[in-house]
Write a protein that holds these residues in place. Structure first.
Motif, PDB file in Angstrom:
ATOM      1  N   GLN A  75       0.825  -1.208   0.000  1.00 40.18           N
ATOM      2  CA  GLN A  75       0.000   0.000   0.000  1.00 40.18           C
ATOM      3  C   GLN A  75       0.863   1.264   0.000  1.00 40.18           C
ATOM      4  O   GLN A  75       0.551   2.235  -0.682  1.00 40.18           O
ATOM      5  CB  GLN A  75      -0.950   0.002   1.209  1.00 40.18           C
ATOM      6  CG  GLN A  75      -1.987   1.100   1.157  1.00 40.18           C
ATOM      7  CD  GLN A  75      -2.900   0.978  -0.061  1.00 40.18           C
ATOM      8  OE1 GLN A  75      -3.378  -0.108  -0.393  1.00 40.18           O
ATOM      9  NE2 GLN A  75      -3.121   2.083  -0.737  1.00 40.18           N
ATOM     10  N   ASN A  76       1.948   1.241   0.739  1.00 41.44           N
ATOM     11  CA  ASN A  76       2.863   2.383   0.728  1.00 41.44           C
ATOM     12  C   ASN A  76       3.508   2.572  -0.636  1.00 41.44           C
ATOM     13  O   ASN A  76       3.686   3.702  -1.094  1.00 41.44           O
ATOM     14  CB  ASN A  76       3.936   2.235   1.809  1.00 41.44           C
ATOM     15  CG  ASN A  76       3.422   2.626   3.161  1.00 41.44           C
ATOM     16  OD1 ASN A  76       3.096   3.785   3.378  1.00 41.44           O
ATOM     17  ND2 ASN A  76       3.324   1.680   4.065  1.00 41.44           N
ATOM     18  N   ASN A  79       1.158   4.264  -2.848  1.00 41.19           N
ATOM     19  CA  ASN A  79       1.044   5.684  -2.497  1.00 41.19           C
ATOM     20  C   ASN A  79       2.335   6.452  -2.782  1.00 41.19           C
ATOM     21  O   ASN A  79       2.566   7.523  -2.233  1.00 41.19           O
ATOM     22  CB  ASN A  79       0.654   5.843  -1.026  1.00 41.19           C
ATOM     23  CG  ASN A  79      -0.749   5.370  -0.758  1.00 41.19           C
ATOM     24  OD1 ASN A  79      -1.613   5.437  -1.614  1.00 41.19           O
ATOM     25  ND2 ASN A  79      -0.987   4.880   0.452  1.00 41.19           N
ATOM     26  N   ASN A  80       3.203   5.904  -3.641  1.00 44.41           N
ATOM     27  CA  ASN A  80       4.466   6.524  -4.069  1.00 44.41           C
ATOM     28  C   ASN A  80       5.428   6.805  -2.917  1.00 44.41           C
ATOM     29  O   ASN A  80       6.067   7.848  -2.864  1.00 44.41           O
ATOM     30  CB  ASN A  80       4.207   7.812  -4.866  1.00 44.41           C
ATOM     31  CG  ASN A  80       3.637   7.507  -6.218  1.00 44.41           C
ATOM     32  OD1 ASN A  80       4.043   6.546  -6.860  1.00 44.41           O
ATOM     33  ND2 ASN A  80       2.694   8.313  -6.652  1.00 44.41           N
ATOM     34  N   ARG A  81       5.529   5.869  -2.004  1.00 42.30           N
ATOM     35  CA  ARG A  81       6.495   5.968  -0.919  1.00 42.30           C
ATOM     36  C   ARG A  81       7.499   4.827  -1.059  1.00 42.30           C
ATOM     37  O   ARG A  81       7.118   3.696  -1.334  1.00 42.30           O
ATOM     38  CB  ARG A  81       5.804   5.862   0.435  1.00 42.30           C
ATOM     39  CG  ARG A  81       4.871   6.996   0.721  1.00 42.30           C
ATOM     40  CD  ARG A  81       4.279   6.846   2.111  1.00 42.30           C
ATOM     41  NE  ARG A  81       3.247   7.830   2.323  1.00 42.30           N
ATOM     42  CZ  ARG A  81       2.017   7.562   2.721  1.00 42.30           C
ATOM     43  NH1 ARG A  81       1.665   6.316   2.985  1.00 42.30           N
ATOM     44  NH2 ARG A  81       1.144   8.517   2.880  1.00 42.30           N
TER      45      ARG A  81
END
Length: 145
Positions: A75-76, A79-81
């Motif tokens: 999920q991170n 979210n572009n992390r």
């Protein structure tokens, strides 16, 4: 010239008449002042997105303990992390399953995954760039000894 005809039509005297040239000069000065007061110089307009973005990039650190923690890591990435994953507190079999899951997520996003330590991985979304490799630096250190 055109204003004198209009002035005569409306009954304005010659003293009250405005020359065409004076009117055009006043108008051009007003337009320049308007451009300056609005703070917009159209020759120097730069997109806000081309500069420093207002949101900061984040790198998330994870130490998963169970396989279900892989969803949080994925999920991170969505979210572009960037995510650094430390598997030192997991069994090797479960860690391999998570690495396989994250590798699939990274592949789908066109990102990258790198091993940066014994049980540490770095997973990055597509717009992150990494230079060099940790294993290259360790090999150079071993050769110097």
């Amino acid at each position: 010239m055109a204003f004198s005809k209009i002035g005569k039509f409306f009954g304005v005297s010659d003293d009250e008449m405005i020359n065409d040239e004076d009117y055009l000069e006043d108008r051009s000065v007003d337009e320049e002042n308007t451009a300056i007061t609005n703070g917009v110089d159209h020759d120097k307009v730069v997109s806000i997105k081309s500069g420093i973005s207002s949101t900061k990039s984040k790198i998330v650190l994870y130490e998963p303990r169970v396989y279900s923690d892989a969803k949080d890591v994925a999920q991170n990435l969505l979210n572009n992390r960037a995510v650094i994953i430390n598997f030192s507190r997991m069994e090797d079999a479960s860690a391999r399953r998570i690495v396989d899951f994250i590798t699939g997520t990274v592949y789908a996003l066109s990102g990258e995954i790198q091993r940066i330590g014994d049980k540490i991985f770095l997973a990055t979304p597509p717009k992150f760039v990494t230079n060099g490799k940790i294993s290259d630096l360790v090999d150079k250190k071993d050769n110097l000894s």
